[in-house]
Design a protein around this motif. Structure first.
Motif, mmCIF file in Angstrom:
data_model
loop_
_atom_site.group_PDB
_atom_site.id
_atom_site.type_symbol
_atom_site.label_atom_id
_atom_site.label_comp_id
_atom_site.label_asym_id
_atom_site.label_seq_id
_atom_site.Cartn_x
_atom_site.Cartn_y
_atom_site.Cartn_z
ATOM 1 N N GLU A 78 -8.316 6.196 10.719
ATOM 2 C CA GLU A 78 -8.124 5.064 9.672
ATOM 3 C C GLU A 78 -7.222 5.183 8.378
ATOM 4 N N LEU A 79 -7.089 6.417 8.084
ATOM 5 C CA LEU A 79 -5.959 6.779 7.146
ATOM 6 C C LEU A 79 -4.518 6.452 7.485
ATOM 7 N N ASP A 80 -4.198 6.972 8.830
ATOM 8 C CA ASP A 80 -2.906 6.419 9.440
ATOM 9 C C ASP A 80 -2.922 4.796 9.508
ATOM 10 N N GLY A 81 -3.814 4.206 9.866
ATOM 11 C CA GLY A 81 -3.684 2.844 9.993
ATOM 12 C C GLY A 81 -3.497 2.016 8.630
ATOM 13 N N ILE A 82 -4.193 2.752 7.619
ATOM 14 C CA ILE A 82 -3.929 2.020 6.087
ATOM 15 C C ILE A 82 -2.528 2.338 5.789
ATOM 16 N N LEU A 83 -2.039 3.571 6.028
ATOM 17 C CA LEU A 83 -0.628 3.921 5.907
ATOM 18 C C LEU A 83 0.449 3.114 6.389
ATOM 19 N N GLY A 84 0.060 2.288 7.157
ATOM 20 C CA GLY A 84 0.982 1.034 7.787
ATOM 21 C C GLY A 84 1.241 -0.071 6.889
ATOM 22 N N ARG A 89 2.655 4.719 0.442
ATOM 23 C CA ARG A 89 3.219 5.959 0.754
ATOM 24 C C ARG A 89 2.173 7.083 1.071
ATOM 25 N N TYR A 90 0.931 7.122 0.462
ATOM 26 C CA TYR A 90 0.066 8.241 0.616
ATOM 27 C C TYR A 90 -1.258 7.672 0.358
ATOM 28 N N GLY A 104 0.529 10.628 4.862
ATOM 29 C CA GLY A 104 1.746 10.278 3.894
ATOM 30 C C GLY A 104 2.072 11.260 3.281
ATOM 31 N N ILE A 105 3.108 10.908 2.393
ATOM 32 C CA ILE A 105 3.799 11.837 1.459
ATOM 33 C C ILE A 105 3.428 11.384 0.003
ATOM 34 N N ALA A 106 2.760 12.159 -0.841
ATOM 35 C CA ALA A 106 2.535 11.807 -2.284
ATOM 36 C C ALA A 106 3.826 11.833 -3.114
ATOM 37 N N ALA A 107 3.940 10.445 -3.649
ATOM 38 C CA ALA A 107 4.844 10.189 -4.392
ATOM 39 C C ALA A 107 4.446 10.353 -5.926
ATOM 40 N N ILE A 136 0.769 3.448 -3.954
ATOM 41 C CA ILE A 136 1.861 2.593 -3.327
ATOM 42 C C ILE A 136 3.105 2.810 -4.235
ATOM 43 N N SER A 137 4.212 2.995 -3.550
ATOM 44 C CA SER A 137 5.556 3.136 -4.508
ATOM 45 C C SER A 137 6.137 1.778 -4.650
ATOM 46 N N LEU A 138 6.839 1.897 -5.601
ATOM 47 C CA LEU A 138 7.691 0.356 -6.080
ATOM 48 C C LEU A 138 8.991 0.628 -5.804
ATOM 49 N N ASP A 139 9.306 1.757 -4.920
ATOM 50 C CA ASP A 139 10.746 1.600 -4.511
ATOM 51 C C ASP A 139 11.087 0.660 -3.725
ATOM 52 N N GLY A 140 10.256 0.275 -2.889
ATOM 53 C CA GLY A 140 10.640 -1.128 -1.813
ATOM 54 C C GLY A 140 10.826 -2.261 -2.753
#
Length: 163
Positions: A78-84, A89-90, A104-107, A136-140
């Motif tokens: 489920e976590l891998d699915g959310i990561l999509g 990012r994490y 994921g990788i913690a930013a 969620i990263s704001l880089d994108g």
């Protein structure tokens, strides 16, 4: 050959008018670009909020059942699915015993993080069994803004030059 006198290009007034038209067009272009970029930024933030609501409505109930059943393989899936989800990012699940699973990788820079409590109703009582943390990263968001700014400014510069 074009006769410069005939079109009045040597006239200081004509040169000033051309300069003012170009400056005015450039100023309008910059203001409209800024408005468009701000609107795009707000829309991206709205999309991020919608993703958080989706996680809360769809994934939190499922994860609560899986954590209660201690089905760590299903939790990880489920976590891998959310990561999509876009810009996510994490994601991690922590239970009350301190054990956790993550994907994921913690930013740490320019992120929006939310925690969702995991509850399970057992024998008529609502029990807190853990926490889902989403980053969620704001880089994108920033990359999309830069791409939009470059495209809009270049296209408007070409239009202004042609006019």
């Amino acid at each position: 050959m074009i006769d410069a006198e005939r079109f009045g290009w040597r006239s200081p007034l004509a040169r000033r008018m051309i300069l003012w038209v170009v400056l005015f067009s450039s100023a309008v272009t910059l203001i409209l670009t800024a408005i468009q970029l701000y609107r795009g930024y707000r829309l991206d933030l709205g999309t991020i909020e919608a993703e958080f609501r989706q996680i809360e409505r769809v994934h939190v109930p499922t994860l609560s059942q899986q954590v209660w059943a201690t089905d760590f393989q299903a939790v990880q899936l489920e976590l891998d699915g959310i990561l999509g989800l876009r810009d996510l990012r994490y994601v991690e699940v922590q239970d009350d015993a301190g054990a956790y699973l993550h994907a994921g990788i913690a930013a740490t820079d320019d992120v929006i993080a939310r925690e969702f409590p995991l509850h399970y109703r057992h024998r008529g009582r609502d029990q807190r069994i853990g926490t889902l943390r989403v980053v969620i990263s704001l880089d994108g968001v920033y990359e999309r803004l830069i791409d939009t700014a470059v495209v809009v400014l270049l296209s408007n510069a070409v239009k202004t030059f042609l006019v």
